[in-house]
Motif scaffolding. Structure first.
Motif, PDB file in Angstrom:
ATOM      1  N   LEU A   6      -0.166  -9.077  -7.270  1.00 50.40           N
ATOM      2  CA  LEU A   6      -0.891  -8.315  -8.211  1.00 50.40           C
ATOM      3  C   LEU A   6      -1.861  -7.156  -8.087  1.00 50.40           C
ATOM      4  CD1 LEU A   6      -1.213  -7.817 -11.498  1.00 50.40           C
ATOM      5  CD2 LEU A   6      -2.728  -9.921 -11.522  1.00 50.40           C
ATOM      6  N   LEU A   7      -2.669  -7.826  -6.959  1.00 51.22           N
ATOM      7  CA  LEU A   7      -3.816  -7.019  -6.504  1.00 51.22           C
ATOM      8  C   LEU A   7      -3.029  -5.793  -5.780  1.00 51.22           C
ATOM      9  CD1 LEU A   7      -5.938  -9.692  -4.928  1.00 51.22           C
ATOM     10  CD2 LEU A   7      -6.178  -8.511  -7.029  1.00 51.22           C
ATOM     11  N   LEU A   8      -1.937  -5.848  -4.828  1.00 51.06           N
ATOM     12  CA  LEU A   8      -1.414  -4.642  -4.329  1.00 51.06           C
ATOM     13  C   LEU A   8      -1.117  -3.827  -5.374  1.00 51.06           C
ATOM     14  CD1 LEU A   8      -0.372  -3.126  -1.859  1.00 51.06           C
ATOM     15  CD2 LEU A   8       1.794  -4.543  -2.074  1.00 51.06           C
ATOM     16  N   LEU A   9      -0.340  -4.110  -6.247  1.00 56.67           N
ATOM     17  CA  LEU A   9       0.237  -3.551  -7.497  1.00 56.67           C
ATOM     18  C   LEU A   9      -1.131  -2.606  -8.207  1.00 56.67           C
ATOM     19  CD1 LEU A   9       2.682  -2.634  -9.218  1.00 56.67           C
ATOM     20  CD2 LEU A   9       2.198  -4.657 -10.684  1.00 56.67           C
ATOM     21  N   LEU A  10      -2.220  -3.352  -8.396  1.00 59.55           N
ATOM     22  CA  LEU A  10      -3.268  -2.704  -9.094  1.00 59.55           C
ATOM     23  C   LEU A  10      -3.943  -1.735  -8.270  1.00 59.55           C
ATOM     24  CD1 LEU A  10      -4.956  -5.606 -10.893  1.00 59.55           C
ATOM     25  CD2 LEU A  10      -3.644  -4.032 -11.959  1.00 59.55           C
ATOM     26  N   ALA A  43       5.549   7.672  -8.496  1.00 60.61           N
ATOM     27  CA  ALA A  43       5.436   6.393  -8.877  1.00 60.61           C
ATOM     28  C   ALA A  43       6.196   5.571  -8.523  1.00 60.61           C
ATOM     29  CB  ALA A  43       5.126   6.388 -10.421  1.00 60.61           C
ATOM     30  N   LEU A  44       7.662   5.873  -8.922  1.00 58.17           N
ATOM     31  CA  LEU A  44       8.763   5.060  -8.598  1.00 58.17           C
ATOM     32  C   LEU A  44       9.051   4.694  -7.103  1.00 58.17           C
ATOM     33  CD1 LEU A  44      11.650   6.587 -10.851  1.00 58.17           C
ATOM     34  CD2 LEU A  44      10.608   4.342 -11.004  1.00 58.17           C
ATOM     35  N   LEU A  45       8.514   5.684  -6.263  1.00 61.39           N
ATOM     36  CA  LEU A  45       8.562   5.434  -5.063  1.00 61.39           C
ATOM     37  C   LEU A  45       7.526   4.615  -4.353  1.00 61.39           C
ATOM     38  CD1 LEU A  45       9.724   6.696  -1.998  1.00 61.39           C
ATOM     39  CD2 LEU A  45       7.766   8.209  -1.915  1.00 61.39           C
ATOM     40  N   LEU A  46       6.524   4.273  -5.271  1.00 58.71           N
ATOM     41  CA  LEU A  46       5.367   3.602  -4.821  1.00 58.71           C
ATOM     42  C   LEU A  46       5.928   1.986  -5.588  1.00 58.71           C
ATOM     43  CD1 LEU A  46       2.111   5.591  -5.326  1.00 58.71           C
ATOM     44  CD2 LEU A  46       3.131   4.592  -3.142  1.00 58.71           C
TER      45      LEU A  46
END
Length: 393
Positions: free
Chosen positions: A178-182, A231-234
């Protein structure tokens, strides 16, 4: 012997049906979004594998959020947040949080519960804005509150979509994930702000120099698709990327020039998204999770009413106006469809049924909000003016 329609013929027929349903929606006063979804459900067998329909739906939803992002420069975001954040956070807690807890209570896993909570969260901006305009309520005292709340939801929903995409990776979703996603979201957002303040600072001058509309379309749609693709690439949502791409250009002087170029493409492609979503819904197995569906419909309507009544008061509205606002924000629509499209199987069917029913009920409550408000609080008394008769003291 089954005859398979050529992809191009199928796409052309869908466009013609979209035209007819658009006219029909104006006559019967039902949002075209609902009719498009129903069309997709009816034509699911013929269109589910249509490549043109799928690609067009992707472009349409990206351009929708790109145009939405154009409305939010950094200064405007700050101004909205200061006034609406108490009601906005209450909306997240009640409409998403409690709905998620309901799903957990009915035995759903954490991911499915969060996804369904996302489906039940956001009020339909398109349906609500259209109804405000159609019913002549744009000048009402609750309209500023309603629009501010819609904007707050428009900011939160892309983040919800990004989190759902991260959780759906198939692996266990930990706190570090979650932290990585944020962190990725923050980096992507900061990148958009920096690009907006530097590379796109003089973008308006470039647009003025481009006289050929074809080149302008290629440039603007290319920016939207590229940042959405980044964004999709990330591992994030293209919806969030497209929204941030719009924010990049929101700092230019006259965003109308961008909107005028992109709007026709969006208007052509976006109905395809709702039709394509409809093709992915199958009702072969009846109504899935009927008890949960009834519970969520009841709670989600009550949650929006509470947000209107309590949040409206925090916004500075009277009890009467706050109640009317709560009745006017119950319809679900485009954001719910975007989130539901990430589901599969029975959960997608369940979400589709929820959206269609909630949209209809929300429309009915909106149209009857003034009458229901009068029923609860009585008819508003007109203030009498003290008229002085000539010659009187």
């Amino acid at each position: 012997m089954d005859v398979e329609l050529p992809t191009l013929l199928g796409a052309g027929l869908v466009l013609l049906l979209i035209f007819w349903l658009g006219l029909l929606s104006l006559k019967i006063k039902i949002p075209s979004v609902i009719l498009y979804i129903l069309l997709g459900i009816l034509l699911a067998d013929a269109l589910h594998e249509n490549e043109i329909l799928h690609f067009s739906s992707e472009v349409g939803i990206v351009l929708l959020f790109f145009l939405l992002g154009l409305e939010f420069n950094v200064n405007r975001l700050g101004g909205i947040a200061k006034k609406i954040w108490p009601a906005g956070l209450m909306d997240v807690a009640l409409s998403l949080g409690v709905s998620m807890l309901l799903c957990l209570a009915f035995g759903m896993d954490l991911f499915t519960s969060f996804l369904i909570g996302g489906v039940t969260y956001a009020t339909s901006s398109s349906i609500t804005a259209k109804l405000l305009d159609d019913t002549g309520r744009m000048a009402n005292s609750e309209t500023e509150f309603i629009l501010a709340l819609l904007i707050f939801e428009d900011l939160v929903a892309p983040i919800v979509v990004a989190i759902i995409m991260g959780m759906s990776s198939g692996e266990s979703f930990q706190t570090t994930d979650l932290l990585l996603l944020l962190s990725k979201i923050i980096v992507l957002a900061l990148g958009a702000i920096i690009l907006g303040k530097t590379v796109f600072k003089h973008f308006e001058k470039l647009l003025n120099k481009i006289e050929d509309e074809d080149f302008k379309i290629a440039l603007l749609v290319g920016i939207a698709l590229s940042y959405g693709g980044l964004a999709l690439l990330l591992g994030l949502s293209e919806v969030l990327g497209a929204f941030l791409a719009g924010m990049m250009l929101a700092e230019i002087g006259k965003i109308e020039r961008v909107e005028q170029t992109v709007h026709p493409i969006k208007d052509l492609m976006l109905p395809m998204f709702f039709v394509y979503f409809g093709t992915s819904i199958e009702f072969d197995q009846g109504i899935p999770y009927a008890g949960l569906l009834i519970a969520l419909l009841g709670w989600s309507l009550l949650a929006k009413l509470l947000v209107g009544m309590i949040g409206g008061r925090m916004f500075g509205l009277s009890k009467r106006v706050s109640f009317r606002a709560g009745l006017s924000i119950c319809a679900r629509g485009e954001f719910s469809v975007v989130i539901a499209a990430m589901a599969s199987g029975l959960i997608k069917v369940f979400s589709g049924m929820y959206i269609v029913i909630a949209a209809f009920i929300g429309m009915m409550l909106f149209e009857r909000a003034p009458q229901l408000t009068n029923l609860v609080y009585g008819k508003p008394q007109k203030k009498k003016k003290n008229l002085k008769v000539p010659g009187s003291s």
